[in-house]
Design a protein around this motif. Structure first.
Motif, mmCIF file in Angstrom:
data_model
loop_
_atom_site.group_PDB
_atom_site.id
_atom_site.type_symbol
_atom_site.label_atom_id
_atom_site.label_comp_id
_atom_site.label_asym_id
_atom_site.label_seq_id
_atom_site.Cartn_x
_atom_site.Cartn_y
_atom_site.Cartn_z
ATOM 1 N N THR A 123 32.656 13.367 47.072
ATOM 2 C CA THR A 123 34.002 13.605 47.618
ATOM 3 C C THR A 123 33.903 14.274 48.994
ATOM 4 O OG1 THR A 123 34.172 15.725 46.468
ATOM 5 C CG2 THR A 123 35.094 13.816 45.341
ATOM 6 N N GLN A 164 30.676 11.464 40.370
ATOM 7 C CA GLN A 164 30.002 11.313 41.670
ATOM 8 C C GLN A 164 28.576 10.840 41.411
ATOM 9 O OE1 GLN A 164 31.490 14.553 44.811
ATOM 10 N NE2 GLN A 164 30.556 15.498 43.027
ATOM 11 N N LYS A 199 26.323 10.760 44.013
ATOM 12 C CA LYS A 199 25.434 11.527 44.901
ATOM 13 C C LYS A 199 26.093 12.834 45.276
ATOM 14 C CE LYS A 199 22.787 7.906 47.178
ATOM 15 N NZ LYS A 199 22.990 6.941 48.240
ATOM 16 N N GLY A 200 26.559 13.570 44.248
ATOM 17 C CA GLY A 200 27.211 14.851 44.495
ATOM 18 C C GLY A 200 26.273 15.774 45.274
ATOM 19 N N GLY A 210 24.985 19.400 46.743
ATOM 20 C CA GLY A 210 25.001 20.839 46.542
ATOM 21 C C GLY A 210 24.597 21.560 47.821
ATOM 22 N N ARG A 211 24.566 22.877 47.779
ATOM 23 C CA ARG A 211 24.146 23.646 48.957
ATOM 24 C C ARG A 211 22.651 23.447 49.193
ATOM 25 N NH1 ARG A 211 24.203 28.862 47.631
ATOM 26 N NH2 ARG A 211 23.753 29.497 49.735
ATOM 27 N N TRP A 256 24.444 17.798 43.161
ATOM 28 C CA TRP A 256 25.366 18.339 42.152
ATOM 29 C C TRP A 256 25.587 17.251 41.111
ATOM 30 C CZ3 TRP A 256 26.971 23.096 41.039
ATOM 31 C CH2 TRP A 256 28.014 23.248 40.120
ATOM 32 N N TYR A 280 35.554 17.493 40.303
ATOM 33 C CA TYR A 280 34.814 17.348 41.563
ATOM 34 C C TYR A 280 35.823 17.007 42.645
ATOM 35 C CZ TYR A 280 31.840 16.075 37.619
ATOM 36 O OH TYR A 280 31.251 16.033 36.389
ATOM 37 N N PHE A 281 36.046 17.914 43.573
ATOM 38 C CA PHE A 281 37.025 17.603 44.615
ATOM 39 C C PHE A 281 36.646 18.248 45.939
ATOM 40 C CE2 PHE A 281 39.425 21.470 45.588
ATOM 41 C CZ PHE A 281 39.129 22.302 44.514
ATOM 42 N N ASP A 296 28.789 31.050 44.052
ATOM 43 C CA ASP A 296 28.574 30.432 42.737
ATOM 44 C C ASP A 296 29.415 31.196 41.731
ATOM 45 O OD1 ASP A 296 26.634 28.838 43.818
ATOM 46 O OD2 ASP A 296 24.956 30.035 43.072
ATOM 47 N N LYS A 337 25.484 29.158 35.645
ATOM 48 C CA LYS A 337 26.406 28.626 36.663
ATOM 49 C C LYS A 337 27.359 27.575 36.092
ATOM 50 C CE LYS A 337 26.110 26.579 41.290
ATOM 51 N NZ LYS A 337 25.297 26.537 42.512
ATOM 52 N N GLY A 354 30.233 25.513 41.720
ATOM 53 C CA GLY A 354 29.613 25.716 43.020
ATOM 54 C C GLY A 354 30.539 25.195 44.121
ATOM 55 N N ILE A 355 30.362 25.746 45.302
ATOM 56 C CA ILE A 355 31.211 25.340 46.431
ATOM 57 C C ILE A 355 30.322 24.966 47.617
ATOM 58 C CG2 ILE A 355 33.030 26.098 48.030
ATOM 59 C CD1 ILE A 355 33.898 28.128 45.918
ATOM 60 N N GLY A 386 34.315 21.610 49.350
ATOM 61 C CA GLY A 386 34.043 20.854 48.126
ATOM 62 C C GLY A 386 33.734 21.789 46.975
ATOM 63 N N MET A 387 34.330 21.498 45.820
ATOM 64 C CA MET A 387 34.091 22.349 44.663
ATOM 65 C C MET A 387 33.745 21.483 43.455
ATOM 66 S SD MET A 387 36.620 25.266 43.087
ATOM 67 C CE MET A 387 36.997 26.101 44.602
ATOM 68 N N GLY A 388 32.751 21.922 42.716
ATOM 69 C CA GLY A 388 32.375 21.232 41.481
ATOM 70 C C GLY A 388 32.424 22.227 40.330
HETATM 71 C C1 BTN Z 1 26.395 24.252 45.140
HETATM 72 O O1 BTN Z 1 26.559 25.172 44.331
HETATM 73 O O2 BTN Z 1 25.264 23.926 45.511
HETATM 74 C C2 BTN Z 1 27.605 23.557 45.685
HETATM 75 C C3 BTN Z 1 28.031 22.418 44.823
HETATM 76 C C4 BTN Z 1 29.269 21.695 45.322
HETATM 77 C C5 BTN Z 1 29.607 20.471 44.498
HETATM 78 C C6 BTN Z 1 30.905 19.848 44.902
HETATM 79 S S1 BTN Z 1 31.420 18.619 43.749
HETATM 80 C C7 BTN Z 1 32.687 18.103 44.825
HETATM 81 C C8 BTN Z 1 32.125 18.173 46.242
HETATM 82 N N1 BTN Z 1 31.489 16.932 46.583
HETATM 83 C C9 BTN Z 1 30.170 17.067 46.714
HETATM 84 O O3 BTN Z 1 29.385 16.140 46.983
HETATM 85 N N2 BTN Z 1 29.827 18.345 46.528
HETATM 86 C C10 BTN Z 1 30.966 19.175 46.255
#
Ligand code: BTN
Length: 320
Positions: free
Chosen positions: A92, A115, A117-118, A120-121, A126, A135-136, A179, A186, A189-190, A207-209
């Motif tokens: 997203t 997702q 290919k979500g 993460g940081r 993710w 997931y948004f 986190d 956990k 995550g953002i 982005g937040m999951g």
């Molecule tokens: C982390 O803690 O590493 C951050 C994770 C963030 C995940 C969210 S899910 C919605 C948005 N789209 C992504 O690809 N990543 C964030």
């Protein structure tokens, strides 16, 4: 908009049949138009009874994070003003970034049920299995310096922790920077990405999951879900709506009153301050005591030699 109007009539008359004629009057379109929209809503997953004499009745709503459900009684001013929902996206954040470059408005939300290919940081991924999590990404266009972005992400983590506490009844705590943990593991995550020039932000993609009803077997080590911790299914719709409300409230506070009160809230919701922590930043690792966050949102760590180090990005672990 028509769909939202029809659903509004149904929801304000819980479990009752509404005649096609009444619907057509209230919504302002023909009875054939109503019928077409009812068919469309059924395709989305709404269960709607139809009786030749009585009219239509809403039986159930789909368990999907879709605009018509999320915007119902949302009550925000601009966050969620536009909600784009997808069954499956790579990320997203990636789509949000592309659409923001094309002018997607502040407050718009891009959401996916799954997702592939979500992101993460720090280049991590993710895990985003279908229909289990939220997931948004939300587009923000703050009139702030790029150096203030950390404050927005911290405000978002406060909003997420508060929402999880309220909707799931769990003691959510924040681990710097953003986190959210429940019982030490956990759940949320953002990842904030931005397009900016030296002095101004063009847009942010926040982005937040959240692992809501996710099976533990689908999650990486160290992660958990709200269902696993509470022992019950948590309404994704209710939680997503509350997060959008809190996100807006925090963002407005930050914009109008500055970081001070967000910082106080963040400190109340973290378990880290006072603890001995290990900090990993790209070039090195060190230990010390987490003592505070400063006015920009950086973590202040007292090293064993008494020196205070300010950490603006990286990972932390509580060691004891
Ligand atoms: C982390 O803690 O590493 C951050 C994770 C963030 C995940 C969210 S899910 C919605 C948005 N789209 C992504 O690809 N990543 C964030």
């Amino acid at each position: 908009m028509i769909d939202e109007k029809i659903l509004h009539v149904f929801k304000s008359n819980r479990n009752e049949f509404i005649s096609g004629e009444d619907l057509s009057k209230v919504v302002g379109i023909s009875r054939t138009g109503i019928w077409k929209h009812i068919e469309k809503l059924r395709e989305i997953g709404y269960e709607i009874d139809a009786s030749p004499h009585l009219g239509y009745r809403l039986v159930s709503v789909p368990d999907k994070l879709i605009s018509t459900e999320l915007r119902w009684n949302l009550g925000t001013k601009f966050i969620g003003g536009e909600i784009l929902s997808y069954e499956k996206l790579d990320s997203t954040n990636v789509l949000g970034y592309t659409l923001a470059e094309k002018g997607l408005k502040e407050g718009a939300v891009v959401l996916a049920e799954q997702q592939t290919k979500g992101k993460g940081r720090l280049g991590r991924s993710w895990i985003s299995p279908p229909k289990a999590g939220i997931y948004f990404s939300c587009i923000l266009r703050p009139a702030m310096a790029p150096s203030s972005v950390a404050q927005i992400t911290l405000a978002a983590s406060v909003g997420a922790a508060k929402s999880i506490r309220e909707v799931a009844g769990l003691r959510a705590l924040i681990r710097w920077p953003n986190d959210i943990l429940v019982n030490g593991r956990k759940v949320c995550g953002i990842l904030t990405e931005m397009k900016a020039e030296q002095d101004s932000i063009e847009f942010l993609v926040l982005g937040m999951g959240i692992n809501v009803n996710t099976d533990l077997k689908d999650l990486p080590e160290g992660a958990t879900s709200l269902k696993a911790e509470s022992g019950r299914d948590i309404s994704r719709i209710q939680l997503a709506k509350q997060i959008l409300r809190e996100l807006e409230a925090g963002y407005i506070t930050l914009r109008d009153a500055g970081f001070a009160s967000i910082r106080e809230e963040w400190k109340m919701l973290t378990h880290m301050l006072g603890s001995r922590i290990k900090v990993s930043i790209p070039a090195r690792e060190f230990e010390g005591q987490a003592i505070d966050i400063d006015k920009d949102g950086s973590l202040l760590v007292r090293l064993d030699n008494g020196f205070i180090e300010s950490v603006s990005s990286g990972d932390v672990l509580i060691v004891r």
